[in-house]
Write an enzyme that holds these catalytic residues in place. Structure first.
Site, mmCIF file in Angstrom:
data_model
loop_
_atom_site.group_PDB
_atom_site.id
_atom_site.type_symbol
_atom_site.label_atom_id
_atom_site.label_comp_id
_atom_site.label_asym_id
_atom_site.label_seq_id
_atom_site.Cartn_x
_atom_site.Cartn_y
_atom_site.Cartn_z
ATOM 1 N N GLY A 144 0.840 -0.955 -0.030
ATOM 2 C CA GLY A 144 0.111 -0.076 -0.014
ATOM 3 C C GLY A 144 0.842 1.218 -0.113
ATOM 4 O O GLY A 144 1.763 1.104 0.378
ATOM 5 N N CYS A 145 0.246 2.415 -0.357
ATOM 6 C CA CYS A 145 1.121 3.620 -0.559
ATOM 7 C C CYS A 145 1.328 4.092 1.005
ATOM 8 O O CYS A 145 2.673 4.325 0.940
ATOM 9 C CB CYS A 145 0.329 4.764 -1.421
ATOM 10 S SG CYS A 145 -1.072 5.066 -0.890
#
Length: 333
Positions: A144-145
């Protein structure tokens, strides 16, 4: 012909960034790009920045993707697993969604809901031993970012014993592209510009991923929506477990990491410096009042936080240098 790659979910922001990176990759040939509502439209109509890329978006169907050597899945959370299960086992897959990141079925059910699809190799090459695991895998779960920005800042400090895993506090600001491309009232320019707004305070879905990847056991995370299209700036603080210079710990950990840059003393990460790159910039210090360790982390949420990271993982899976087709330098102004 080069290595045949395909993108499912190519109409979104991460999908568009994947198409841009693939188009400039010296070893990749884009053989298919699919979408849902945008199927049947030309790529350069959906993504005007890709003018000249002569391809029509197809339906998201296994038969459209099965001839590729590697498929990128840039689909909404909860949609990757079903499609991946219908692709041939010999097709390598990098999943940009969350479906295969978590080891704990309870954490998946609690934060995402639905049936846990099982865990794939975690796609953060800078973690110890992870490059080798990614290189030997046919199925990789991209980070995930927020998880990428925070884990890169935190994991070496916990692994070194420099930071307590039990008391980590993070405040991180992200650009609006992190929320996807769907039309939402709170993401309209008139709502976002001139405003900072917290969201999912204490309940963000990246919390179990960050704990799993970094070694943290207690994490308080406040995400903030910032009035910019892309970028993440994370402020990570932790209680020191022993007296060390956190900057030195990070510098040792990333001495051979081409995309992680521990900045010289006095220079602080900022999002514009990472725009368009696959780099993460870090800086660390010790708070003179509380004694807490502070690490600032900046990256492009569509680069090292999504599409760039996915290409880096794909390079490793395909036996290519991990930097192939990726830039360490940002775009400015």
């Amino acid at each position: 012909m080069g290595i045949r790659v395909a993108v499912a979910g190519a109409s979104g922001y991460a999908g568009g960034e994947l198409l841009r990176l693939i188009a400039g990759h010296p070893e990749f040939d884009l053989v298919a790009a699919t979408a849902h509502s945008q199927a049947g439209h030309r790529v350069d109509v959906v993504h005007p920045q890709l003018t000249g890329l002569d391809l029509v978006l197809g339906e998201t169907d296994p038969s459209t993707l099965a001839d590729a050597d590697l498929v990128f899945l840039a689909l909404p959370h909860g949609e990757s697993a079903a499609l991946a299960a219908r692709l041939p086992s010999e097709v390598r897959i990098v999943d940009l969604g969350a479906d295969h990141r978590l080891a704990d079925p309870y954490a998946w059910a609690h934060y995402y809901g639905g049936t846990h699809a099982g865990q794939w190799t975690y796609g953060l090459p800078e973690l110890p031993g992870q490059r080798e695991l990614i290189a030997g895998s046919t199925r990789v779960a991209n980070t995930g970012c927020y998880a990428a920005a925070i884990t890169l800042a935190l994991a070496p400090l916990i692994a070194d014993g420099a930071a307590s895993p039990a008391d980590v506090v993070v405040v991180a600001a992200s650009g609006t592209s992190g929320a996807g491309r769907s039309t939402k009232a709170h993401l309209l320019a008139s709502e976002v510009m001139g405003d900072l707004s917290p969201y999912r305070v204490g309940t963000h879905q990246h919390v179990p991923e960050i704990k799993q990847a970094s070694g943290a056991t207690g994490l308080s995370f406040t995400p903030v929506l910032a009035p910019m299209p892309r970028g993440i700036l994370a402020t990570v603080t932790a209680t020191p477990a022993r007296g060390v210079d956190p900057q030195e710990v990070l510098a040792r950990a990333y001495a051979d990491a081409p995309f992680v840059h521990v900045l010289p003393e006095g220079r602080w990460p900022h999002t514009a410096a990472t725009l368009g790159s696959n780099s993460c910039h870090l800086q660390a210090t010790v708070d003179v009042d509380s004694g807490r360790l502070i690490v600032l982390s900046a990256l492009d949420n569509l680069g090292k936080g999504a599409a760039g990271q996915a290409v880096q993982n794909a390079n490793l899976m395909l036996g290519l240098p991990e930097t192939t087709g990726l830039s360490i330098w940002g775009v400015a102004p």
